[in-house]
Design a protein around this motif. Structure first.
Motif, short mmCIF file in Angstrom:
data_model
loop_
_atom_site.label_atom_id
_atom_site.label_comp_id
_atom_site.label_asym_id
_atom_site.label_seq_id
_atom_site.Cartn_x
_atom_site.Cartn_y
_atom_site.Cartn_z
N ALA A 146 3.47 -40.62 -21.71
CA ALA A 146 2.08 -40.21 -21.88
C ALA A 146 1.92 -38.75 -21.46
CB ALA A 146 1.16 -41.11 -21.04
N GLY A 147 2.55 -38.37 -20.37
CA GLY A 147 2.52 -36.97 -19.94
C GLY A 147 3.18 -36.06 -20.95
N TYR A 148 4.23 -36.55 -21.58
CA TYR A 148 4.92 -35.79 -22.64
C TYR A 148 3.97 -35.53 -23.81
CZ TYR A 148 8.13 -35.11 -26.60
OH TYR A 148 8.76 -34.63 -27.72
N ALA A 149 3.30 -36.57 -24.28
CA ALA A 149 2.39 -36.42 -25.41
C ALA A 149 1.27 -35.44 -25.08
CB ALA A 149 1.80 -37.78 -25.80
N ASP A 150 0.87 -35.42 -23.81
CA ASP A 150 -0.22 -34.56 -23.38
C ASP A 150 0.14 -33.07 -23.40
OD1 ASP A 150 -2.93 -34.61 -22.49
OD2 ASP A 150 -2.22 -33.92 -20.54
N LEU A 151 1.42 -32.76 -23.58
CA LEU A 151 1.84 -31.36 -23.65
C LEU A 151 1.57 -30.75 -25.03
CD1 LEU A 151 5.30 -31.69 -21.85
CD2 LEU A 151 3.11 -31.05 -20.82
N PHE A 152 1.20 -31.61 -25.98
CA PHE A 152 0.97 -31.17 -27.36
C PHE A 152 -0.53 -31.00 -27.63
CE2 PHE A 152 5.19 -32.84 -27.51
CZ PHE A 152 5.83 -32.21 -28.55
N GLY B 103 -0.49 -31.63 -32.83
CA GLY B 103 0.87 -31.14 -32.61
C GLY B 103 1.93 -31.92 -33.38
N ILE B 104 3.02 -31.22 -33.73
CA ILE B 104 4.09 -31.82 -34.53
C ILE B 104 5.41 -31.72 -33.78
CG2 ILE B 104 5.41 -31.58 -36.69
CD1 ILE B 104 2.88 -30.30 -37.93
N ILE B 105 6.19 -32.81 -33.80
CA ILE B 105 7.53 -32.81 -33.22
C ILE B 105 8.52 -33.22 -34.30
CG2 ILE B 105 7.16 -35.16 -32.31
CD1 ILE B 105 9.41 -32.71 -30.52
N PHE C 299 12.71 -24.73 -31.31
CA PHE C 299 11.81 -23.69 -31.80
C PHE C 299 10.39 -24.19 -31.63
CE2 PHE C 299 15.81 -23.18 -34.10
CZ PHE C 299 16.09 -21.86 -33.81
N CYS C 300 9.59 -23.46 -30.89
CA CYS C 300 8.25 -23.93 -30.52
C CYS C 300 7.17 -22.95 -30.98
CB CYS C 300 8.12 -24.07 -29.01
SG CYS C 300 9.44 -25.01 -28.23
N GLU C 301 6.06 -23.51 -31.44
CA GLU C 301 4.84 -22.74 -31.65
C GLU C 301 3.82 -23.28 -30.65
OE1 GLU C 301 3.70 -23.01 -35.77
OE2 GLU C 301 5.78 -22.68 -36.40
N LEU C 302 3.11 -22.35 -29.99
CA LEU C 302 2.18 -22.74 -28.94
C LEU C 302 0.79 -22.19 -29.19
CD1 LEU C 302 5.08 -21.53 -27.28
CD2 LEU C 302 4.13 -23.34 -25.88
N PHE D 131 1.89 -27.31 -26.95
CA PHE D 131 2.77 -27.20 -28.11
C PHE D 131 2.01 -27.57 -29.39
CE2 PHE D 131 6.04 -28.32 -24.84
CZ PHE D 131 6.75 -27.15 -24.92
N ALA D 132 2.02 -26.67 -30.38
CA ALA D 132 1.49 -26.99 -31.70
C ALA D 132 2.61 -27.52 -32.59
CB ALA D 132 0.86 -25.76 -32.33
N ASN D 133 3.83 -27.10 -32.29
CA ASN D 133 4.98 -27.52 -33.09
C ASN D 133 6.25 -27.35 -32.26
OD1 ASN D 133 7.12 -27.50 -35.19
ND2 ASN D 133 5.37 -27.56 -36.57
N VAL D 134 7.08 -28.38 -32.26
CA VAL D 134 8.39 -28.31 -31.60
C VAL D 134 9.43 -28.86 -32.56
CG1 VAL D 134 9.83 -29.10 -29.68
CG2 VAL D 134 7.42 -28.60 -29.28
N ARG D 135 10.46 -28.08 -32.82
CA ARG D 135 11.52 -28.51 -33.72
C ARG D 135 12.85 -28.29 -33.03
NH1 ARG D 135 14.55 -25.72 -37.28
NH2 ARG D 135 13.25 -23.87 -37.09
N LEU D 136 13.65 -29.35 -32.92
CA LEU D 136 14.98 -29.26 -32.32
C LEU D 136 16.02 -29.10 -33.42
CD1 LEU D 136 17.05 -29.54 -29.98
CD2 LEU D 136 16.90 -32.02 -30.28
N GLU D 137 16.90 -28.08 -33.27
CA GLU D 137 18.04 -27.95 -34.16
C GLU D 137 19.29 -28.27 -33.35
OE1 GLU D 137 20.28 -24.51 -36.84
OE2 GLU D 137 18.15 -24.32 -36.44
#
Lengths: 163, 163, 163
Positions: free
Chosen positions: A38-44, A48-50, A132-135, A145-151
């Motif tokens: 829940a705390g994780y989701a609250d960071l977005f 927000g997109i993951i 790669f993050c957009e905030l 976080f508006a967008n987080v993408r892991l490569e």
């Protein structure tokens, strides 16, 4: 590189933003590793997109839009891949490269992720990559976080045996 | 440890320098990992020196003086060892220990370096070590590396099979 | 997350404290890796406590109260487990999550620790985990550790053969 900011007040604001964004990236790791989904989701932000390069049982890749349902998806359950099933995870985060532009920012960060697959602390699935993050700076709750993408760049171990 | 600086302006200048130097160390990693070798060379002063404990085909160790020719050397070609041949590299950078003295500075940083040797993301050569850096504040372009020396501490995998 | 501090002076003080505490955590790693065990002990308050989940020959876990005797214990000797016997160690430190409250603070940090067991740089014992720290601002010497506790999350290699 730090921008060429003339005034001290702007410099302090820059340093405070930079610290807050770095803390947000670290909270991303810490909430996962303490299974505080829940705390994780609250960071977005609410929209927000993951995106994570992990294949789900239906063959699609892990991608979710919106804060709603995010905690459940990352946690996982009997039907879906998630992090709750691991005994421990350890998301080491470094190389925070942060660029701030008013109320938006971008960040690239490096991660070395450990997933313990059993009670044996040597039975681990490791992967490394960059986020790669957009905030966005929100009205009352600071940076999100508006967008987080892991490569994914490399891995060791056997995730496919474990879902 | 942060120095005992009395005046706020000096403290802000210290924090801004510290942030810029940390960003330079991270750019060192990022330019290598994105194969932006021209951008990598640009992080050094014109007379900058790099020393890495990797043996070249002629038996000497990797060492280069001056920004000129640095991008080509780090990239490598058919005749020389370099980073361009790897599918991916991942230079995780941490423990930035920065000491600033006017327009010069020193830094020690830790690295965990991954080199992917093939299409298989598990076929990696890993090494860890510390970078010892000397830095200079330049007239128009901020902090640059005057000297970077990598000391290798440990490794896994098989670099010798791959040049 | 950075606290909501109104005044610039408070913000600078916050950023300076944060930098000093981060440096202290990095010095913890660096003094171990350079085998500067006296310097390591000096990072603690006089009544500082260290707790590490490594079993000593008598079956107890590594725990020590007070700066006195700490250097000798961490170094080790023929009778006791310690770090002096390793050819190299490499304590990579990241994810510094720092919370400051006046003259006390807490920190959680992540570590990826390498211990070289022989002359072979590939013969390593690795462990990862997190450090939970309590800190105190001292009268003349800035921030010190009042308590450091390591929680082990994963490991590779064979420490028990070398313990």
């Amino acid at each position: 590189m730090a921008p060429d900011i003339e005034h001290l007040g702007d410099q302090i604001a820059y340093l405070m933003d930079r610290a807050a964004i770095s803390d947000l990236i670290i909270s991303f790791a810490r909430t996962l590793d303490t299974k505080d989904f829940a705390g994780y989701a609250d960071l977005f932000t609410e929209d927000g997109i993951i995106e994570v390069p992990v294949k789900l049982p239906d063959g699609s890749f892990f991608r979710h839009v919106g804060r709603e349902g995010l905690a459940e998806l990352v946690s996982g359950d009997g039907q879906r891949t998630g992090l709750a099933r691991f005994a421990y995870t350890h998301h080491l985060s470094a190389n925070h490269q942060i660029t701030i532009d008013g109320d938006t920012a971008t960040a690239c960060s490096y991660a070395h992720c450990i997933h313990r697959l059993s009670d044996d602390p040597a039975d681990v699935w490791e992967l490394g990559g960059w986020y790669f993050c957009e905030l966005r700076r929100t009205e009352n709750q600071g940076w999100k976080f508006a967008n987080v993408r892991l490569e994914k760049v490399w891995e060791h171990g056997k995730p496919e045996d474990h879902g």
